[in-house]
Design a protein around this motif. Structure first.
Motif, short mmCIF file in Angstrom:
data_model
loop_
_atom_site.label_atom_id
_atom_site.label_comp_id
_atom_site.label_asym_id
_atom_site.label_seq_id
_atom_site.Cartn_x
_atom_site.Cartn_y
_atom_site.Cartn_z
N ASN A 1 -4.44 5.34 3.49
CA ASN A 1 -5.95 5.83 3.40
C ASN A 1 -6.07 6.73 3.86
O ASN A 1 -5.32 7.62 4.50
N GLY A 2 -7.06 8.02 3.22
CA GLY A 2 -7.99 8.62 3.74
C GLY A 2 -7.31 9.44 2.66
O GLY A 2 -7.90 10.91 2.88
N VAL A 3 -6.19 9.66 1.54
CA VAL A 3 -5.58 9.98 0.33
C VAL A 3 -6.79 10.98 -0.10
O VAL A 3 -8.18 10.12 -0.08
N ARG A 4 -6.56 12.55 -0.37
CA ARG A 4 -7.86 13.12 -0.54
C ARG A 4 -8.37 12.53 -2.61
O ARG A 4 -6.98 12.29 -3.35
N ALA A 5 -9.55 12.07 -2.40
CA ALA A 5 -9.25 11.25 -4.02
C ALA A 5 -9.04 12.16 -5.18
O ALA A 5 -8.97 11.65 -5.94
N GLU B 1 -0.23 1.82 -8.41
CA GLU B 1 0.13 1.56 -7.81
C GLU B 1 -0.25 -0.46 -7.02
O GLU B 1 0.82 -1.31 -6.20
N GLY B 2 -1.37 -0.65 -7.69
CA GLY B 2 -1.49 -2.02 -7.49
C GLY B 2 -2.59 -1.86 -6.56
O GLY B 2 -3.44 -3.39 -6.25
N GLY B 3 -3.24 -1.03 -6.47
CA GLY B 3 -3.75 -0.85 -5.20
C GLY B 3 -5.55 -0.15 -5.82
O GLY B 3 -5.54 -0.42 -6.50
N ILE B 4 -6.75 -0.57 -5.16
CA ILE B 4 -7.99 -0.47 -5.13
C ILE B 4 -8.67 0.93 -4.58
O ILE B 4 -8.62 0.47 -3.28
N ALA B 5 -8.99 1.90 -4.94
CA ALA B 5 -9.43 2.86 -3.84
C ALA B 5 -11.18 2.58 -4.37
O ALA B 5 -11.52 2.47 -4.96
N VAL B 6 -11.13 3.66 -3.21
CA VAL B 6 -13.03 3.44 -2.86
C VAL B 6 -13.74 4.88 -2.79
O VAL B 6 -12.47 5.43 -1.90
N ARG C 1 0.99 -1.03 0.42
CA ARG C 1 -0.23 0.21 0.14
C ARG C 1 1.20 1.35 -0.14
O ARG C 1 1.16 1.61 0.66
N SER C 2 1.59 1.49 -1.00
CA SER C 2 1.81 3.46 -0.89
C SER C 2 1.34 4.28 -0.96
O SER C 2 1.64 5.13 -1.01
N THR D 1 -5.69 -4.11 -0.75
CA THR D 1 -5.38 -4.58 -1.66
C THR D 1 -6.06 -5.06 -2.09
O THR D 1 -7.12 -5.42 -1.99
N PRO D 2 -6.18 -5.90 -3.84
CA PRO D 2 -6.50 -6.67 -4.94
C PRO D 2 -7.69 -8.17 -3.43
O PRO D 2 -8.58 -8.14 -3.72
#
Length: 76
Positions: free
Chosen positions: A6-10, A37-42, A2-3, A56-57
């Motif tokens: 969480n909580g980053v401005r979308a 980076e391989g992550g999935i954001a919501v 996770r690079s 993560t996936p």
């Protein structure tokens, strides 16, 4: 893995956000995006500038399997 925290401005993520076709006119929906980076954001579609949760996936796959299996039906 996770690079992106969480909580980053979308809105700061260079991402293509996708909304479910089951979303309603009142905007009660979430949007998801695949990150380079391989992550999935919501994010909350009503607050596109707000925070994004990053998973993560494997985490998303576990959640989707549970949702498809009815594990969370009691929440509705």
């Amino acid at each position: 893995m996770r690079s992106v925290p969480n909580g980053v401005r979308a809105s700061s993520l260079a991402a293509h956000w996708v909304k479910s076709s089951h979303s309603n006119a009142e905007g009660n929906c979430v949007e998801v995006a695949s990150l380079g980076e391989g992550g999935i954001a919501v994010r909350n579609s009503r607050d596109p500038e707000g925070p994004a949760l990053v998973y993560t996936p494997a985490e998303v796959a576990a959640f989707l399997a549970g949702a498809k299996g009815g594990e969370f039906d009691h929440l509705l």
